[in-house]
Design a protein around this motif. Structure first.
Motif, mmCIF file in Angstrom:
data_model
loop_
_atom_site.group_PDB
_atom_site.id
_atom_site.type_symbol
_atom_site.label_atom_id
_atom_site.label_comp_id
_atom_site.label_asym_id
_atom_site.label_seq_id
_atom_site.Cartn_x
_atom_site.Cartn_y
_atom_site.Cartn_z
ATOM 1 N N LEU A 206 -0.061 -0.866 11.455
ATOM 2 C CA LEU A 206 -0.523 -0.470 10.125
ATOM 3 C C LEU A 206 -1.508 0.692 10.191
ATOM 4 C CD1 LEU A 206 -1.042 -3.993 8.486
ATOM 5 C CD2 LEU A 206 0.845 -2.410 8.110
ATOM 6 N N ALA A 207 -2.356 0.681 11.186
ATOM 7 C CA ALA A 207 -3.366 1.735 11.316
ATOM 8 C C ALA A 207 -2.717 3.099 11.529
ATOM 9 C CB ALA A 207 -4.316 1.414 12.459
ATOM 10 N N GLU A 208 -1.700 3.152 12.386
ATOM 11 C CA GLU A 208 -1.019 4.421 12.641
ATOM 12 C C GLU A 208 -0.241 4.883 11.407
ATOM 13 O OE1 GLU A 208 0.304 7.850 14.656
ATOM 14 O OE2 GLU A 208 -1.409 6.491 14.856
ATOM 15 N N THR B 77 0.842 -1.202 0.000
ATOM 16 C CA THR B 77 0.000 0.000 0.000
ATOM 17 C C THR B 77 0.876 1.251 0.000
ATOM 18 O OG1 THR B 77 -0.082 0.194 2.404
ATOM 19 C CG2 THR B 77 -1.740 -1.226 1.357
ATOM 20 N N ILE B 78 0.227 2.391 -0.211
ATOM 21 C CA ILE B 78 0.948 3.663 -0.155
ATOM 22 C C ILE B 78 1.618 3.819 1.205
ATOM 23 C CG2 ILE B 78 0.671 6.171 -0.146
ATOM 24 C CD1 ILE B 78 -1.587 5.844 -2.171
ATOM 25 N N GLY C 298 -5.809 13.266 -3.161
ATOM 26 C CA GLY C 298 -7.076 12.568 -3.362
ATOM 27 C C GLY C 298 -6.955 11.064 -3.386
ATOM 28 N N LEU C 299 -6.045 10.518 -2.585
ATOM 29 C CA LEU C 299 -5.829 9.075 -2.536
ATOM 30 C C LEU C 299 -5.975 8.575 -1.102
ATOM 31 C CD1 LEU C 299 -2.620 8.815 -4.755
ATOM 32 C CD2 LEU C 299 -4.917 8.114 -5.415
ATOM 33 N N GLY C 300 -6.293 7.296 -0.991
ATOM 34 C CA GLY C 300 -6.358 6.659 0.314
ATOM 35 C C GLY C 300 -5.045 5.984 0.632
ATOM 36 N N ALA C 301 -4.583 6.098 1.875
ATOM 37 C CA ALA C 301 -3.287 5.545 2.264
ATOM 38 C C ALA C 301 -3.228 4.037 2.115
ATOM 39 C CB ALA C 301 -2.968 5.941 3.712
#
Length: 499
Positions: free
Chosen positions: A117-119, A98-99, A134-137
């Motif tokens: 991962l959440a942090e 992921t990003i 405009g992207l999700g991490a």
């Protein structure tokens, strides 16, 4: 610029590999909030200097100062600790992650012995939102365009507090729209007093985005100038040590004979309706924005993709190449856009890469004619002005310009009639461009018909006898030399078309 504060100084940097001195007392001074261009031909020493800054190479002599204090940079980690990040031309990220995972790769946030991962996603999202991406991490990197992946690299650098970011040919694979997005991000970084060292062979974009330019030549420092106060010819003269008055070499070699006629060519996908003809000795430029179908048209013509509609008439008879071998046997050649992925065998030598298309010529009754092969390889190295230690030198170790010369030389071994050049000068320096232009003109003089796809409008205007413009997979116009202008080409390139 809002302030004048020297952030980085590289003083009298020298570096040798064995007996070869590649940097000789080079200096570079970059201010906070400045976009500073580093300019020079392939082999000038730009990459070596930046690798020393990034901790990849050690310097033999000289010192590096950051905010006036001596910086001990001995590896990549120490460079990062000093706030230095290098964004390479070929992005170095994990496509399956992921990003957020890419941003924190190598410095993961841990919680109770596990990666949090959440942090990581939360912190990454803050940066993505800040820069309006405009992207999700949590988005997988492979789903992003090259431009967006490049932005992620920049965010990764900013996330660990980088104050000096090196960008190596950052626009080489971007569309015009994507370039503007990158420029906006660079302007935001400038306001935050981040210093950007910008390496590019595209002189036009230096005037768009850079404040000052440092020029290197043959491993030496030549000078530093205010970009907008220095014209293009001055920059070129500083790069090559002489005035390139014959930068573009173009003479009229067009003959009456029509070699190729293409009518309503379609591949059923990206190519909708391509129409053009080509005369002997002509240089036909092909223009269009990214996605216009330029390269796809050439691939369809060459037999890489299957033709679904239209006709191709070659030397008076209709042909339909089912594969590239048939096209080559007919006398066609195609130098692809991406020399590293589609053209060259990077782990093999210059000899292999030069003669791979014509190997049967050297075999007679199971006896290999090595002397004939040597003649051809030596001829191409000489005629193409390829800088090599010898014919067995690994192609992957050559500069981009010399790699391109090897690739063009290979196709000249087998091409007899029509040579297609897709972005022939992308990623090469000014001197090499001039040499390629002179070669193209010489080939046209010898009667070769050339189709040249290019995104550089000055190149098309100065080197073409005519220019075919495409939009949406269709030919929107063919312009003669007297009609050529950037404005007219862009009018046709932006025309809305319906199949």
């Amino acid at each position: 610029m809002p302030s004048v504060s020297v952030l980085l100084e590289m003083k009298d940097i020298s570096k040798s590999f064995s007996d070869n001195k590649v940097l000789d007392r080079v200096r570079l001074s970059v201010e906070a909030g400045e976009v500073h261009a580093l300019l020079g031909e392939n082999g000038a020493g730009k990459s070596t200097l930046m690798k020393i800054l990034g901790g990849i190479y050690s310097r033999d002599e000289g010192e590096i100062l950051i905010n006036g204090e001596r910086a001990d940079i001995h590896d990549v980690v120490s460079a990062r600790d000093h706030g230095i990040s290098i964004i390479h031309q070929e992005l170095m990220m994990a496509q399956h992650l992921t990003i957020a995972e890419n941003v924190f790769m190598g410095r993961e946030i841990m919680k109770n012995g596990m990666v949090d991962l959440a942090e990581q996603e939360r912190r990454t999202q803050e940066f993505l939102d800040k820069y309006g991406m405009g992207l999700g991490a949590g988005t997988q990197l492979r789903r992003l365009t090259i431009a967006k992946q490049q932005m992620v690299e920049i965010i990764k650098a900013v996330s660990f507090g980088a104050k000096i970011i090196v960008m190596d040919e950052p626009t080489s694979s971007l569309s015009e729209t994507e370039v503007e997005i990158l420029y906006d991000m660079i302007r935001t970084l400038k306001k935050e007093q981040v210093a950007i060292i910008y390496i590019s062979h595209r002189l036009n974009e230096l005037y768009e985005i850079t404040d000052r330019t440092t020029i290197m030549r043959d491993g030496e420092y030549i000078g530093t100038v205010v970009t907008k106060e220095t014209d293009r010819d001055q920059l070129i003269a500083m790069m090559v040590g002489r005035d390139l008055s014959s930068y573009y070499t173009k003479n009229d070699h067009v003959q009456d004979e029509i070699v190729l006629e293409v009518r309503d060519l379609s591949d059923g996908d990206r190519v909708k309706k391509a129409d053009f003809d080509l005369r002997k000795g002509e240089i036909l430029g092909v223009a269009g924005l990214v996605g216009a179908g330029r390269s796809e048209t050439m691939e369809c013509l060459f037999g890489i993709t299957r033709r679904k509609g239209g006709k191709v008439i070659y030397k008076g008879r209709e042909v339909s190449f089912k594969n590239p071998v048939e096209a080559m046997e007919a006398g066609f050649g195609l130098v692809p856009e991406d020399r590293k992925k589609e053209g060259l065998f990077l782990q093999s030598g210059v000899r292999f890469n030069t003669t791979i298309n014509v190997i049967p010529q050297f075999m007679k009754r199971l006896v290999w004619n090595r002397s004939r092969e040597d003649e051809i390889v030596e001829e191409k190295i000489r005629d193409m002005h390829i800088k090599v230690t010898g014919p067995e030198q690994t192609v992957g170790k050559l500069s981009g310009g010399n790699q391109q010369k090897v690739l063009i030389g290979r196709w000249l071994c087998s091409t007899r009639s029509v040579l297609i050049l897709d972005e022939p000068t992308r990623g090469v320096d000014v001197k090499t461009k001039a040499e390629i232009y002179a070669l193209i003109d010489k080939l046209a003089e010898q009667g070769l018909s050339i189709i040249m796809v290019s995104s550089e409008l000055p190149e098309l205007i100065n080197m073409s006898d005519r220019v075919m413009v495409m939009s949406g997979g269709m030919t929107t116009g063919v312009l003669g030399r007297e009609e050529l202008s950037q404005e007219r080409i862009m009018q046709l390139a932006t025309m809305e078309v319906t199949a």
